[in-house]
Design a protein around this motif. Sequence first.
Motif, PDB file in Angstrom:
ATOM      1  N   SER A   1       0.187  -1.312  -0.023  1.00 40.50           N
ATOM      2  CA  SER A   1       0.060   0.334  -0.345  1.00 40.50           C
ATOM      3  C   SER A   1       0.919   1.033   0.437  1.00 40.50           C
ATOM      4  CB  SER A   1      -0.706  -0.013   1.407  1.00 40.50           C
ATOM      5  OG  SER A   1      -0.543   0.103   2.412  1.00 40.50           O
TER       6      SER A   1
ATOM      7  N   GLN B   1      -5.853  -1.451   3.841  1.00 34.18           N
ATOM      8  CA  GLN B   1      -4.764  -1.320   2.998  1.00 34.18           C
ATOM      9  C   GLN B   1      -5.242  -2.137   2.211  1.00 34.18           C
ATOM     10  OE1 GLN B   1      -0.674  -1.494   4.405  1.00 34.18           O
ATOM     11  NE2 GLN B   1      -1.729   0.379   6.374  1.00 34.18           N
ATOM     12  N   TYR B   2      -4.050  -1.810   0.508  1.00 32.67           N
ATOM     13  CA  TYR B   2      -4.307  -2.749  -0.404  1.00 32.67           C
ATOM     14  C   TYR B   2      -2.940  -2.765  -0.728  1.00 32.67           C
ATOM     15  CZ  TYR B   2      -9.765  -1.482  -1.208  1.00 32.67           C
ATOM     16  OH  TYR B   2     -11.115  -1.281  -0.699  1.00 32.67           O
ATOM     17  N   HIS B   3      -3.320  -3.872  -1.380  1.00 35.29           N
ATOM     18  CA  HIS B   3      -2.249  -4.785  -2.491  1.00 35.29           C
ATOM     19  C   HIS B   3      -1.972  -5.345  -3.606  1.00 35.29           C
ATOM     20  CE1 HIS B   3       0.526  -6.088   2.298  1.00 35.29           C
ATOM     21  NE2 HIS B   3      -0.044  -4.650   2.141  1.00 35.29           N
TER      22      HIS B   3
ATOM     23  N   ARG C   1      -6.001  -6.629  -7.425  1.00 39.97           N
ATOM     24  CA  ARG C   1      -5.657  -5.207  -6.796  1.00 39.97           C
ATOM     25  C   ARG C   1      -6.947  -6.088  -5.063  1.00 39.97           C
ATOM     26  NH1 ARG C   1      -8.453  -0.487  -5.277  1.00 39.97           N
ATOM     27  NH2 ARG C   1      -6.958   0.841  -4.042  1.00 39.97           N
TER      28      ARG C   1
END
Length: 386
Positions: free
Chosen positions: A134, A176-178, A207
């Motif tokens: 993130s 959060q984004y990965h 994503r």
Amino acid sequence: MPKNGSRITYLLQRYASKTCSREELEELFAYIASQPEDSTLHEFMETAWQEQQPGATVPDVDLNSVYHNIIPTTPVKRVFPFRYAAAAALLLAVATLAFLWQRPNRTSPQDLPAIQQPVAVISPGSNKAVLTLSNGATITLDSSGQQVISGGNGNQITQQNGQLVYGAAATADHIQYHTLSTPRGGQFRLTLPDGTKVWLNSASSLRYPTAFKGAEREVELQGQGYFDVAQNAAQPFKVKVNTVEVQVLGTGFDIMAYGDEATINTTLVSGAVQVKSGNNLQRLQPGQQAVFNQQSHALSVQEADVDKITAWKSGLFVFNNMTLTAILREVARWYDVEIAYDTTPSTELYGGGISRSLPLADVLKLLEANGFNHFRIAGRKVIVLP
């Protein structure tokens, strides 16, 4: 067709060393087709696979089903000549290059100059990807890596060879984004925090959040992925692909959404999904495919060859009534090469299968031997010739 074990072993050894005569090859394939459960065959397959993939087991794939309809019922100009399709499939499972019977008046592949010139060997794709956190930091992943990565929400993220596994998030106050991205020539597996398993094909990205909160679990896909969704009726799973949404509860399905393809295809293997684009909503049954036309934005449903579509997960290219240009798009992504045309490609349709573990030159030989076009390799470019 009773045969003793020593005869079958002899034929298998001749096949593996590519010294079979045509008569021996026909004898072997006919026997495999009639006795697919023979223990000698399975022992040979296991040994051959272990030699090429140490520590791995033979892929769990119904290859008889994969090749059941490989010779189309409708006329086509050319097909790969697997006269005993199921038999050939069994040997393809151990990544052995199949022999081909030549059509009359065709030049032998050994005599074709286009891809016989000394060139650097272009190997097939492998397990490799890039994980983007993130904060923008990137981590390179490959087939041999073993590492533990700290997640933004306290997840323990473990790389285990060719896959990435997320544990449940310790906290989920701030999602959060990965993003997991595979390059051309790469593939990777991913287990999301809810236990959903994802297979990413080459030139693809996913994503996703490091923890699933709220009324639904949503991820975004580009390229091609196969999903085995963990069931949670209270929190439906959704995959977004451009303007298309695939909504599921718990199911297995494949989405193909490459930018250079005319359509976005969602193929249902098990369970049930709904595919939505604008006001158009289609519900699929197992064995069906939703096809979204990226130009007209039309969404339709058709029957699908599920085993063919998902064969890439088990290391196979499977073609059924496919044009050369469509096949070469798949080849380009897996071998990370550019396709250039010095001629108008033939419009003949191909059927059959090729192992994705073969070097590029061997794949092109198979296509050359069964079509009208030749090929030349120049660096990482494949030039299509008359």
